[in-house]
Design an enzyme around this catalytic site. Structure first.
Site, PDB file in Angstrom:
ATOM      1  N   LYS A  95       0.822  -1.201   0.000  1.00 30.76           N
ATOM      2  CA  LYS A  95       0.000   0.000   0.000  1.00 30.76           C
ATOM      3  C   LYS A  95       0.857   1.252   0.000  1.00 30.76           C
ATOM      4  O   LYS A  95       2.027   1.228   0.372  1.00 30.76           O
ATOM      5  CB  LYS A  95      -0.945   0.025   1.207  1.00 30.76           C
ATOM      6  N   ALA A 118      -8.729   2.582  11.867  1.00 30.15           N
ATOM      7  CA  ALA A 118      -9.209   1.395  11.146  1.00 30.15           C
ATOM      8  C   ALA A 118      -9.294   1.599   9.640  1.00 30.15           C
ATOM      9  O   ALA A 118      -9.853   0.758   8.932  1.00 30.15           O
ATOM     10  CB  ALA A 118     -10.564   0.928  11.689  1.00 30.15           C
ATOM     11  N   ASP A 152      -5.891   2.046  14.789  1.00 27.55           N
ATOM     12  CA  ASP A 152      -6.177   3.413  15.216  1.00 27.55           C
ATOM     13  C   ASP A 152      -7.510   3.855  14.625  1.00 27.55           C
ATOM     14  O   ASP A 152      -8.561   3.665  15.226  1.00 27.55           O
ATOM     15  CB  ASP A 152      -5.030   4.335  14.816  1.00 27.55           C
TER      16      ASP A 152
END
Length: 327
Positions: free
Chosen positions: A201, A233, A231
């Site tokens: 990513k 999500a 955190d």
């Protein structure tokens, strides 16, 4: 009343305000009552700490996650350390299940702070003799401390959950949500005897992730995404969507630290994730518990670590898969 009292009265455990339920369970595992400490605030918000029992010559373990509100909990911890030092504790051992400010562990851009090192300096300067923590965001943070530290891992506990629920073997793929988490994913995969996959990513800015590609075979498999923390999500839910698009059968997510900030709960609720397995390193308010969230306690792991440290025994056995079988 403690069923099996610990033999040495010089070992004492105190809980600050971030995660008292976990501290109570840790104390119970060790076999001691929590120490008597009073935390209050002055009218302007300054924190006041009073230790309401003698700790002279004692080996004190202070339990405090530096979770939200991070600054308050960190300052409370520093003040309590100072109080213990001035009260003549023999050793001050800080147990930080969740170590906040760990995400800035290097200078990624010019003129940035390294907050993980700053916090380490503050703790050492305040008078900490030893640190016990769990799943640091970056393992190299251990090198920021000039005192002994024990870096415990949540993977064996999470592995036990999946093994107990028969989620292991070739039908399961352990997925790292980024390249930085490959070591963590590989450790869990070893426990589950499963292959791994990696999500490639790009992150344009903090708390914003864009899924690029999936390295590994996930079609028809049960996928277990593992991370050190969740955190907002965003990364996890985007990863789950990408895995479903690639033909994954079921998606499980596990992490050690459920930070769950901002839109995290709504994102998890709307996502295709079947279960979210977390630990109690951070105390979650009741409104953040979804039906799909299940909690694994770290109290036995931390309690056993405290006993082994106090008795000058090896902590290495705590890194084994079937930790729950240790006497």
């Amino acid at each position: 009343m403690i069923e099996k009292p610990y033999s040495d009265s010089k070992l004492k455990i105190f809980a600050l305000s971030s995660n008292r339920p976990l501290a109570e369970k840790i104390a119970d595992e060790v076999g001691v009552e929590l120490g008597d400490i009073n935390i209050s605030q002055f009218a302007d918000g300054e924190i006041k700490v009073n230790i309401d029992e003698s700790i002279r010559g004692d080996h004190v373990y202070l339990v405090q996650s530096t979770s939200y509100p991070v600054n308050d909990h960190l300052m409370e911890l520093l003040i309590a350390i100072d109080a213990l030092r001035r009260a003549s504790a023999k050793t001050i051992n800080v147990v930080i299940p969740y170590y906040g400010y760990a995400r800035q562990d290097r200078k990624a851009q010019p003129r940035e702070p390294i907050t993980a090192k700053l916090v380490a300096n503050m703790l050492v300067q305040a008078g900490v003799d030893r640190l016990v923590t769990l799943d640091l965001h970056a393992a190299q943070i251990q090198g920021f401390f000039d005192i002994p530290m024990d870096h415990l891992l949540g993977a064996p506990l999470l592995a036990n959950y999946f093994i107990d629920n028969h989620l292991e073997g070739d039908d399961v793929v352990v997925v790292s949500p980024d390249h930085g988490g490959v070591t963590r994913a590989r450790k869990l995969a070893e426990f589950l005897k499963s292959p791994i996959a990696i999500i490639d990513k790009r992150r344009p800015k903090a708390n914003v992730a864009e899924i690029m590609n999936i390295v590994g075979e996930v079609q028809g498999k049960t996928c277990v995404i593992i991370d050190d923390m969740i955190d907002t999500a965003g990364t996890i839910t985007l990863a789950a969507d990408a895995l479903m698009e690639k033909g994954a059968k079921d998606i499980y997510v596990c992490c050690t630290h459920p930070v769950l900030s901002g839109p995290a709960i709504s994102r998890l609720e709307k996502s295709p994730i079947k279960k979210v397995i977390i630990t109690d390193s951070i105390s979650l308010p009741e409104e953040k518990y979804l039906d799909k969230i299940e909690t694994v306690t770290v109290s036995q792991l931390v309690g056993e670590a405290i006993k082994r440290i106090h008795e000058n025994r090896s902590v290495s056995p705590l890194f084994e898969e079937q930790f729950k079988l240790i006497d």
